[in-house]
Design a protein around this motif. Structure first.
Motif, PDB file in Angstrom:
ATOM      1  N   ASP A 197       3.207   6.449  -1.511  1.00 29.24           N
ATOM      2  CA  ASP A 197       4.383   6.988  -2.217  1.00 29.24           C
ATOM      3  C   ASP A 197       4.330   6.693  -3.706  1.00 29.24           C
ATOM      4  O   ASP A 197       5.363   6.554  -4.365  1.00 29.24           O
ATOM      5  N   PHE A 198       3.109   6.605  -4.245  1.00 35.12           N
ATOM      6  CA  PHE A 198       2.957   6.212  -5.652  1.00 35.12           C
ATOM      7  C   PHE A 198       3.726   7.119  -6.602  1.00 35.12           C
ATOM      8  O   PHE A 198       4.248   6.682  -7.620  1.00 35.12           O
ATOM      9  N   SER A 199       3.815   8.409  -6.272  1.00 36.13           N
ATOM     10  CA  SER A 199       4.489   9.354  -7.176  1.00 36.13           C
ATOM     11  C   SER A 199       5.956   8.991  -7.397  1.00 36.13           C
ATOM     12  O   SER A 199       6.567   9.412  -8.372  1.00 36.13           O
ATOM     13  N   ALA A 223      -1.194  11.333  -5.103  1.00 36.69           N
ATOM     14  CA  ALA A 223      -0.720  10.572  -6.263  1.00 36.69           C
ATOM     15  C   ALA A 223      -1.030  11.333  -7.537  1.00 36.69           C
ATOM     16  O   ALA A 223      -1.931  12.157  -7.566  1.00 36.69           O
ATOM     17  N   LYS A 265       0.841  -1.205   0.000  1.00 39.79           N
ATOM     18  CA  LYS A 265       0.000   0.000   0.000  1.00 39.79           C
ATOM     19  C   LYS A 265       0.877   1.257   0.000  1.00 39.79           C
ATOM     20  O   LYS A 265       0.574   2.247  -0.670  1.00 39.79           O
ATOM     21  N   LYS A 306       0.141   8.888 -17.460  1.00 44.29           N
ATOM     22  CA  LYS A 306      -0.989   9.399 -16.663  1.00 44.29           C
ATOM     23  C   LYS A 306      -2.186   9.702 -17.560  1.00 44.29           C
ATOM     24  O   LYS A 306      -3.327   9.379 -17.229  1.00 44.29           O
ATOM     25  N   THR A 333       5.917   5.454 -10.367  1.00 42.12           N
ATOM     26  CA  THR A 333       4.974   5.444 -11.489  1.00 42.12           C
ATOM     27  C   THR A 333       5.434   4.579 -12.657  1.00 42.12           C
ATOM     28  O   THR A 333       4.616   3.950 -13.307  1.00 42.12           O
ATOM     29  N   ILE A 363       3.768   1.601  -1.343  1.00 41.87           N
ATOM     30  CA  ILE A 363       4.338   1.777  -2.690  1.00 41.87           C
ATOM     31  C   ILE A 363       3.261   2.195  -3.691  1.00 41.87           C
ATOM     32  O   ILE A 363       3.452   3.118  -4.477  1.00 41.87           O
ATOM     33  N   LEU A 364       2.115   1.503  -3.681  1.00 39.86           N
ATOM     34  CA  LEU A 364       1.099   1.712  -4.719  1.00 39.86           C
ATOM     35  C   LEU A 364       0.161   2.889  -4.441  1.00 39.86           C
ATOM     36  O   LEU A 364      -0.511   3.360  -5.343  1.00 39.86           O
ATOM     37  N   VAL A 365       0.116   3.360  -3.175  1.00 40.69           N
ATOM     38  CA  VAL A 365      -0.793   4.462  -2.841  1.00 40.69           C
ATOM     39  C   VAL A 365      -0.030   5.650  -2.257  1.00 40.69           C
ATOM     40  O   VAL A 365       0.102   6.691  -2.888  1.00 40.69           O
TER      41      VAL A 365
END
Length: 348
Positions: A73-75, A281, A67, A103, A78, A69-71
């Motif tokens: 600190d998603f930025s 994000a 979570k 994006k 990418t 990584i994917l939410v």
């Protein structure tokens, strides 16, 4: 050179199996990835790693960190690994696009998977289901054993061809259809194993070499899939709006001429209560920067359609085949499922 790449994981405290010179942990996965990833996590912990050739991989298996990584600190995460030997149309798919272009295309694809859009495509899927049922009935009436995976592979190919490429095919009755033949050729192609080991061990030599060497078959396949999409686009442009098929291809074409395609509702919106104080994000309800060309190119449309073929063909065929086999060998489960289907059909 043979071992110089293999100190990066241990430097940051990530445990991993001992790598072999040149090939790293390639042999650890010689029986496949699923079981051996499980074995890796059991032996080396929930965050561990390995090397395939000289390339480092980190395995993350705890939900909280996934979570993060994917939410949260998603930025920072990418982009995927940059592909070295991938060519068009795959190169223009969402798997290979990067940064702002990713994006933008992602925002368009997200809205293509809304309930209303999927409902528009259901009649096309039902059409392929009807063909599948007719084909299965012939086998059922004969009472003889048969290879159901072949039936499902035809069905899945028909659905992907219809929904993503705008091409109506009946791959069971017309195995010589150019679309069917080229799809099968693509999935039958594989790298010669010794060549794969050379690519992983000596990427700086092998990758430029393979880019230069002629690969006539691959180029022909790529040209075919791109041309199929371009022909479909030309055909759609000549049709009246009311006559056009409501499929994934048409949705992508419509998004090129619609300001709604970039409405905030089309983006993934991250729930702020899910992770307090997180960085926003890139897709949290805002449009891409002004620099991004606000339209899907024909190559990008071909790329997404091709990705549908890769992601949806063998995966769906295998899932349906295994599910059917398990139902056939567990009649009590099959009976229960039939009852549920009948009850649902009565209500709806």
């Amino acid at each position: 050179y043979s071992i110089s790449a293999f100190s990066r994981l241990s430097k940051v405290g990530i445990r991993h199996p001992p790598p072999l010179p040149f090939i790293g942990n390639l042999l650890f996965f010689h029986e496949g990835f699923w079981e051996n990833h499980t074995k890796l996590i059991m032996e080396y912990g929930p965050v561990c790693g390995y090397y395939i050739g000289r390339q480092m991989f980190v395995v993350v298996s705890t939900p909280d960190m996934i979570k993060q990584i994917l939410v949260t600190d998603f930025s920072n995460f990418t982009n995927r690994t940059k592909p070295n030997l991938v060519s068009k149309p795959m190169l223009d798919s969402i798997l290979c696009l990067r940064d702002d272009r990713w994006k933008y295309v992602r925002s368009i694809l997200t809205s293509a998977f809304s309930d209303s859009k999927l409902k528009e495509m259901t009649p096309l899927i039902n059409q392929a289901c009807d063909v599948l049922l007719c084909n299965l009935k012939v086998y059922a009436d004969s009472g003889k054993a048969f290879d159901i995976q072949r039936c499902y592979s035809c069905f899945t190919l028909d659905v992907v061809g219809s929904v993503a490429f705008g091409t109506e095919v009946d791959s069971q009755k017309n195995p010589d259809d150019p679309f069917v033949k080229n799809c099968r050729t693509f999935f039958e192609m594989s790298l010669f194993k010794p060549l794969l080991i050379l690519i992983l061990s000596f990427p700086f030599i092998m990758i430029p070499l393979l880019r230069i060497l002629p690969n006539k078959k691959q180029k022909e396949l790529n040209r075919f899939f791109i041309q199929t999409i371009k022909n479909a686009i030309v055909f759609r442009q000549q049709q009246d709006a009311a006559e056009r098929r409501r499929d994934f291809l048409q949705w992508m074409l419509d998004s090129r001429h619609s300001s709604d395609s970039l409405a905030p509702g089309c983006f993934d919106v991250i729930n702020s209560s899910a992770a307090p104080g997180q960085n926003k994000a890139p897709l949290a309800g805002r449009a891409p920067s002004e620099k991004v060309q606000q339209m899907l190119t024909e190559d990008e449309i071909a790329g997404q359609a091709f990705l549908f073929l890769i992601a949806g063909y063998e995966t769906t065929t295998s899932t349906l085949s295994f599910a059917t086999y398990l139902l056939a060998t567990n009649p009590e489960c099959q009976e229960k499922l039939l009852q549920e289907v009948d009850e649902f059909s009565t209500k709806h």
